[in-house]
Design a protein around this motif. Structure first.
Motif, short mmCIF file in Angstrom:
data_model
loop_
_atom_site.label_atom_id
_atom_site.label_comp_id
_atom_site.label_asym_id
_atom_site.label_seq_id
_atom_site.Cartn_x
_atom_site.Cartn_y
_atom_site.Cartn_z
N MET A 1 9.27 -5.90 -61.24
CA MET A 1 10.56 -5.23 -61.28
C MET A 1 11.21 -5.30 -59.89
O MET A 1 10.58 -5.00 -58.88
N ARG A 2 12.44 -5.72 -59.86
CA ARG A 2 13.18 -5.85 -58.60
C ARG A 2 13.56 -4.46 -58.08
O ARG A 2 14.06 -3.62 -58.82
N LYS A 3 13.35 -4.25 -56.79
CA LYS A 3 13.70 -2.96 -56.18
C LYS A 3 15.20 -2.82 -56.10
O LYS A 3 15.93 -3.79 -55.88
N LYS A 4 15.67 -1.56 -56.25
CA LYS A 4 17.10 -1.25 -56.16
C LYS A 4 17.30 -0.17 -55.11
O LYS A 4 16.53 0.80 -55.06
N VAL A 5 18.31 -0.34 -54.29
CA VAL A 5 18.60 0.62 -53.22
C VAL A 5 20.09 0.97 -53.27
O VAL A 5 20.93 0.09 -53.48
N ILE A 6 20.39 2.23 -53.06
CA ILE A 6 21.77 2.69 -52.92
C ILE A 6 21.96 3.11 -51.46
O ILE A 6 21.14 3.85 -50.91
N ILE A 7 23.03 2.63 -50.85
CA ILE A 7 23.35 2.99 -49.47
C ILE A 7 24.69 3.71 -49.49
O ILE A 7 25.66 3.25 -50.11
N VAL A 8 24.74 4.86 -48.83
CA VAL A 8 25.98 5.63 -48.73
C VAL A 8 26.57 5.39 -47.35
O VAL A 8 25.97 5.73 -46.34
N GLY A 9 27.73 4.77 -47.33
CA GLY A 9 28.42 4.50 -46.08
C GLY A 9 28.41 3.02 -45.75
O GLY A 9 27.36 2.40 -45.65
N ALA A 10 29.61 2.45 -45.60
CA ALA A 10 29.74 1.03 -45.32
C ALA A 10 30.23 0.80 -43.90
O ALA A 10 31.13 -0.01 -43.65
N GLY A 11 29.62 1.51 -42.96
CA GLY A 11 29.89 1.28 -41.55
C GLY A 11 28.92 0.26 -41.02
O GLY A 11 28.26 -0.47 -41.77
N PHE A 12 28.79 0.20 -39.69
CA PHE A 12 27.86 -0.74 -39.07
C PHE A 12 26.47 -0.65 -39.68
O PHE A 12 25.89 -1.64 -40.10
N GLY A 13 25.92 0.55 -39.72
CA GLY A 13 24.55 0.73 -40.19
C GLY A 13 24.36 0.42 -41.65
O GLY A 13 23.42 -0.27 -42.04
N GLY A 14 25.27 0.94 -42.49
CA GLY A 14 25.15 0.70 -43.93
C GLY A 14 25.28 -0.76 -44.30
O GLY A 14 24.52 -1.28 -45.12
N LEU A 15 26.24 -1.43 -43.69
CA LEU A 15 26.44 -2.85 -43.98
C LEU A 15 25.28 -3.70 -43.47
O LEU A 15 24.82 -4.61 -44.16
N ALA A 16 24.79 -3.37 -42.28
CA ALA A 16 23.66 -4.14 -41.74
C ALA A 16 22.41 -3.92 -42.59
O ALA A 16 21.72 -4.88 -42.94
N ALA A 17 22.13 -2.66 -42.94
CA ALA A 17 20.96 -2.37 -43.77
C ALA A 17 21.08 -3.06 -45.13
O ALA A 17 20.12 -3.66 -45.63
N GLY A 18 22.28 -3.00 -45.71
CA GLY A 18 22.49 -3.65 -47.00
C GLY A 18 22.29 -5.15 -46.93
O GLY A 18 21.66 -5.75 -47.81
N ALA A 19 22.80 -5.78 -45.88
CA ALA A 19 22.66 -7.23 -45.73
C ALA A 19 21.19 -7.61 -45.56
O ALA A 19 20.71 -8.57 -46.17
#
Length: 133
Positions: free
Chosen positions: A1-19
């Motif tokens: 099963m593929r892991k799924k993550v939700i990130i709140v906030g699309a600033g520097f940290g959120g975008l970097a973590a998401g990428a």
């Protein structure tokens, strides 16, 4: 099963973590409450000037966190080279040169005359020096 993550906030940290997570195969959903993504990683126009809200976060250029995160996901960024270190603060409808040294803080209009002695005391306290010396 593929892991799924939700990130709140699309600033520097959120975008970097998401990428980084997406690059490693994790399914990522990012939520942002503002109308634009980027947080402090964007420019706004004020009276015909472009003001970089996140300049401080990229002050290390190619050695900084943003460049390293992009490199980790196979992307790159080019930073413009400046001839000097001049940057400005937008205050009361005007651009005021940002202080870069203790001497600058003692002369800038950003710090009221009556506050300068306390500022000097604080700066020297942080570096462990006595301003009377």
């Amino acid at each position: 099963m593929r892991k799924k993550v939700i990130i709140v906030g699309a600033g520097f940290g959120g975008l970097a973590a998401g990428a980084l997570l997406a690059h490693s195969g994790v399914s990522v959903t990012i939520f942002e409450s503002a109308s634009e993504i980027g947080g402090r990683a964007k420019c706004v126009e004020k009276n015909g000037y472009l003001v970089d809200l996140g300049l401080h976060a990229n002050r290390l250029g190619h050695q900084g966190a943003a460049a390293r995160a992009l490199e980790m996901v196979g992307q790159s960024i080019r930073f413009a080279k400046k001839k000097d270190r001049t940057s400005y603060v937008y205050q009361d409808g005007r651009l005021i040169k940002r202080p870069n040294a203790v001497e600058d803080f003692m002369q800038t209009e950003l710090v009221p005359d009556e506050s300068r002695p306390a500022l000097l005391q604080t700066i020297f306290g942080m570096i462990g020096e006595d301003p009377a010396d």
